[in-house]
Design an enzyme around this catalytic site. Structure first.
Site, PDB file in Angstrom:
ATOM      1  N   ARG B  48      42.586  10.561 -31.133  1.00 55.99           N
ATOM      2  CA  ARG B  48      43.063  11.568 -32.083  1.00 55.99           C
ATOM      3  C   ARG B  48      42.919  12.963 -31.474  1.00 55.99           C
ATOM      4  NH1 ARG B  48      39.530  13.777 -35.293  1.00 55.99           N
ATOM      5  NH2 ARG B  48      38.448  11.859 -35.842  1.00 55.99           N
ATOM      6  N   TYR B 100      65.368  22.649 -45.120  1.00 57.36           N
ATOM      7  CA  TYR B 100      65.222  21.205 -45.317  1.00 57.36           C
ATOM      8  C   TYR B 100      64.408  20.911 -46.582  1.00 57.36           C
ATOM      9  CZ  TYR B 100      63.322  16.538 -44.729  1.00 57.36           C
ATOM     10  OH  TYR B 100      62.924  15.247 -44.963  1.00 57.36           O
ATOM     11  N   ASP B 172      61.904  26.582 -37.136  1.00 54.91           N
ATOM     12  CA  ASP B 172      62.214  25.157 -37.052  1.00 54.91           C
ATOM     13  C   ASP B 172      63.432  25.027 -36.146  1.00 54.91           C
ATOM     14  OD1 ASP B 172      63.161  22.562 -37.411  1.00 54.91           O
ATOM     15  OD2 ASP B 172      62.471  22.455 -39.484  1.00 54.91           O
ATOM     16  N   LYS B 197      64.869  13.723 -34.525  1.00 52.61           N
ATOM     17  CA  LYS B 197      66.284  14.056 -34.459  1.00 52.61           C
ATOM     18  C   LYS B 197      66.763  14.105 -33.004  1.00 52.61           C
ATOM     19  CE  LYS B 197      65.481  13.820 -38.699  1.00 52.61           C
ATOM     20  NZ  LYS B 197      64.532  14.667 -39.314  1.00 52.61           N
TER      21      LYS B 197
END
Lengths: 389, 392
Positions: B48, B100, B172, B197
């Site tokens: 992690r 979004y 973004d 994407k």
């Protein structure tokens, strides 16, 4: 199907919870669905799967299994145990107060004291092995109770049913981290707690090869809210990791039984070394002398495979870590390999020294997660390391 | 590094494993790493916190975006939520108003519970941005082009305003990728991506990426990534890097196809409006051309009659009706029902996300096949509509 599965014995549940067959092909293992998105047959009728963050078939199979194992309604898989815990903490909001057990995992301590505190959420840490301390810490704005039992790294045992009753009485959401025992040995939802969280990286996954987290709840309104948060915050577990997690679960019972038997032997041997003055203390709930032994026997089906022991000083701890031959000296626990950790610089490095020492996590404390090696080999290894330390 | 973007993309992960010389970066599944001695570490302790495969990916995106450090997350939303962890009780944000739906949901339904407020403005209007600044404003969050109406924000101008007022600028960059637009070079502080994407590009991995411009921000973002723990698994890191290697080739084709499809849609009688920054009349086109190296592969179009939506979606054979974008396969989305469902209708329509708007992520198929599929679906839908509403 799910209802039928709930009546099966545990060993069978681990293997047969709807994950064992792919209906399209009959495959014996759930397929890994890498697809990020799913074709919508009808634009105006929602389907089971739309977008992988919102729902993925491989993740759904794992989540179904986890829900059955914990006797919950719904489970949620996350990218790490911390992603699971922080998502649960988002159930609370500005102005809320939480009570947490005082020797909580360092990562959870860090999230409570350095992340969610900035959102106006305050936490009081108390020794939850004393239920009166929980009661005394309750304020008008207290909304949640966070427990670990046994705790990390001192293996302190909290009366979970007793704590859950206090939480219910005061309208608090009760949350327990069940990582150390897994649902095979302890099922907190049956004891009246609201939410179970897991670092699936540990015994559930069991092979030190997947970082994962899980949340399981029973109440449907709560499950709906947890699903909203899982999807909105997006810290979900990837499909290949879901597959590995599911694969690890299949051997949970046999692994845990072997590791626990080993832990009993190592703990008994360490207790003998303590009597001989070779170490300062050993902490393992399976030892009859452990203060939480009786409660643990009542609320769980075993004692787990993690223990800790204190060799008195940082110097001796350091020497021991250098001289052991078998354990991996590393963070984490619950793998097939025995892992030796030094809480001061590892799991509890997120906790300031005064807080850590106050909790009894001393400079000589070592945590030992027993793997699948032969216990006689582990004991011989510790013996030679202690002889020279 | 002075190599061209194509070269840097193709070389991701190469020369990272001196032990074997593997060209493709190995997938490190180990959750934990042995310590040579107490107080000594290989640099890796717990996955992690840091994982070799993830580190390779994070270094690659940092280099491509021109930042100091990258961070990989389990999803684009986990990346954005991780960045919002920078803010606390009492802080205020300024946000692009047609962004979004997932980001909108986070800002509207989660941040207020943490005492963080936000004002939605048209960030394409710099005066409106300036007017929205409050004493407790900490950051401006921008999408450009926006999702789905492709509105353009003048990044340099808004960033100048942000600098003047000591605000962070977060962009973004999902629609453009660093291949076409590099906001950090224009002075932005943080770039976020849904790497699901274009970066991943194959509709087969869910991932988010963040890049920080300064070591101070990087340190704080690293603290949050590790503390919140929504990191990307190593196998997904590997898949994402594999996808990124062909980004330049894919994007070139996406963009060429999108230009052809946009022009075809623009002349179609059943289409009332097309939003694509590559069209000459697209609002903000000049600004976009100045700050980006291409118009990308995303477009939206509005139907003359919203009743056409359903029959069109039912009639498409090739273009898949599904959420998401940026993959090799063309996808069509109905924003008002899918990606932007969480935005109240009035507000949604005000920013152009009407009930007749469809968003098209143009894939790398042959453009003639895409046009043929759209043509037959539009025709079928029109015939159906005429049957439904007989004249007279």
């Amino acid at each position: 199907m799910a209802d039928h599965n709930r009546t099966l014995s545990y060993a069978t549940k681990l293997l047969h919870t709807g994950n064992e067959l792919d209906p399209t092909t009959g495959a014996s293992a759930i397929p890994i669905y890498q697809a990020s998105t799913f074709h919508q047959e009808d634009p105006f009728a929602p389907q089971a799967y739309e977008y992988a963050r919102s729902g993925n078939p491989t993740r759904a199979a794992l989540e179904r299994t986890l829900a059955v194992l914990e006797n919950g309604t719904q489970a949620f898989a996350f990218g790490s145990g911390m992603a699971a815990i922080t998502t649960v903490l988002f159930l609370f909001s500005q102005g809320d107060h939480l009570i947490a057990c005082d020797d909580i995992y360092g990562g959870t301590f860090r999230a409570l004291t350095q992340v969610v505190n900035r959102f106006g959420i305050e936490t009081t840490f108390v020794d939850t092995t004393d239920l009166e301390q929980i009661r005394a810490a309750i304020r008008p704005n207290t909304k949640g109770l966070l427990l670990e039992s046994p705790s990390n790294p001192l293996l302190k045992v909290t009366d979970l049913a007793g704590a859950a009753a206090i939480a219910r009485e005061h309208g608090l959401l009760s949350i327990v981290d069940n990582t150390f025992l897994t649902p095979y040995l302890q099922r907190p939802l049956d004891l009246g707690l609201d939410i179970v969280v897991h670092s699936g990286t540990k015994f559930l996954g069991g092979h030190s090869d997947v970082v994962a987290g899980a949340v399981i709840a029973r109440d449907e309104v709560l499950c709906k809210r947890l699903y909203f948060l899982q999807n909105a915050l997006g810290g979900v577990l990837g499909p290949q990791d879901c597959f590995l997690f599911q694969r690890g679960l299949k051997t949970l019972k046999v692994r845990l039984e072997a590791s626990e038997a080993g832990a009993q032997q190592v703990a008994a041997w360490l207790a003998e070394q303590q009597r001989q003055g070779r170490i300062e203390a050993v902490y393992y709930p399976g030892l009859p002398t452990h203060p939480g032994h009786d409660i643990q026997r009542q609320q769980a089906d075993g004692f787990g495979a993690v223990l800790s022991f204190d060799v008195g000083s940082e110097g001796r701890a350091r020497q021991l870590m250098e001289r052991v031959q078998l354990p991996l000296v590393a963070v984490s626990l619950g793998g097939v390999e025995t892992i030796l950790s030094y809480p001061r610089t590892m799991s509890h490095s997120g906790m300031p020294a005064p807080e850590r020492l106050k909790r009894g996590i001393g400079d000589g404390l070592l945590r030992y997660s027993v793997g699948l090696e032969d216990p006689a080999d582990l004991i011989a290894d510790l013996d030679q390391a202690l002889a020279r330390a | 590094m002075s190599n061209h973007m194509e070269t840097r993309l193709a070389q991701i992960g190469n020369r990272r494993d001196p032990q074997t010389g593997a060209i493709s970066s190995p997938i490190h599944l180990s959750t934990t790493y042995g310590h040579p001695r107490l107080g000594e570490s290989t640099g890796f302790d717990y996955t992690r916190t840091k994982n070799p495969t993830r580190t390779t990916l994070e270094a690659a995106i940092a280099e491509l975006e021109g930042g100091v450090q990258g961070f990989a997350y389990a999803s684009g939303m986990a990346a954005i939520a991780g960045v919002f962890g920078l803010f606390g009780q009492g802080d205020h944000l300024i946000v692009s108003h047609d962004l979004y739906g997932g980001t909108y949901r986070l800002i509207e339904q989660i941040l207020p519970r943490q005492g963080i407020s936000a004002t939605f403005v048209d960030t394409g209007d710099t005066a409106a941005v300036t007017a929205a600044i409050q004493a407790n404003t900490r950051a401006i969050f921008i999408e450009t082009p926006t999702n789905p109406t492709m509105r353009i924000t003048d990044l340099a101008q808004v960033i100048a305003v942000a600098h003047q007022h000591g605000l962070l600028t977060i962009v973004d960059n999902t629609f453009m990728t660093p291949l076409l637009q590099r906001p950090l070079a224009l002075g932005a502080d943080i770039v976020v991506h849904s790497a699901t994407k274009y970066l991943g590009g194959h509709n087969d991995v869910l991932a988010g990426l963040v890049v920080a411009a300064t070591p101070e921000l990087a340190e704080r973002l690293y603290f949050l990534q590790n503390s919140i723990g929504a990191t990307l698994g190593p196998q997904d890191c590997w898949l994402l890097m594999r996808g990124m290697k062909t980004l330049a080739l894919r994007m070139e084709r996406h963009q060429a196809n999108a230009q052809v499809v946009a022009q075809w849609l623009a002349q179609h009688p059943q289409v009332s409006r097309v939003y694509y920054p590559g069209l000459p009349d697209h609002a903000g086109r000049d600004i976009h051309e100045r700050q980006a190296d291409g118009a990308g592969g995303m477009l939206s179009f509005e139907l003359a009659d919203e009743r056409l939506v359903e029959p069109i979606l039912r009639s498409l054979h090739l273009i898949t009706f599904a959420e998401s974008l940026g993959g090799v396969e063309s996808l069509i989305t109905y924003p008002s029902r899918q990606t932007h469902f969480d935005i109240p209708e009035e507000q949604r329509i005000a920013v152009g996300v009407t009930n007749g708007l469809l968003r098209l992520s143009v894939g790398i198929e042959h453009p003639h096949d895409l046009i043929a599929d759209l043509a037959q679906a539009l025709q079928t839908a029109r015939a159906w509509l005429e049957e439904e509403t007989p004249i007279g």
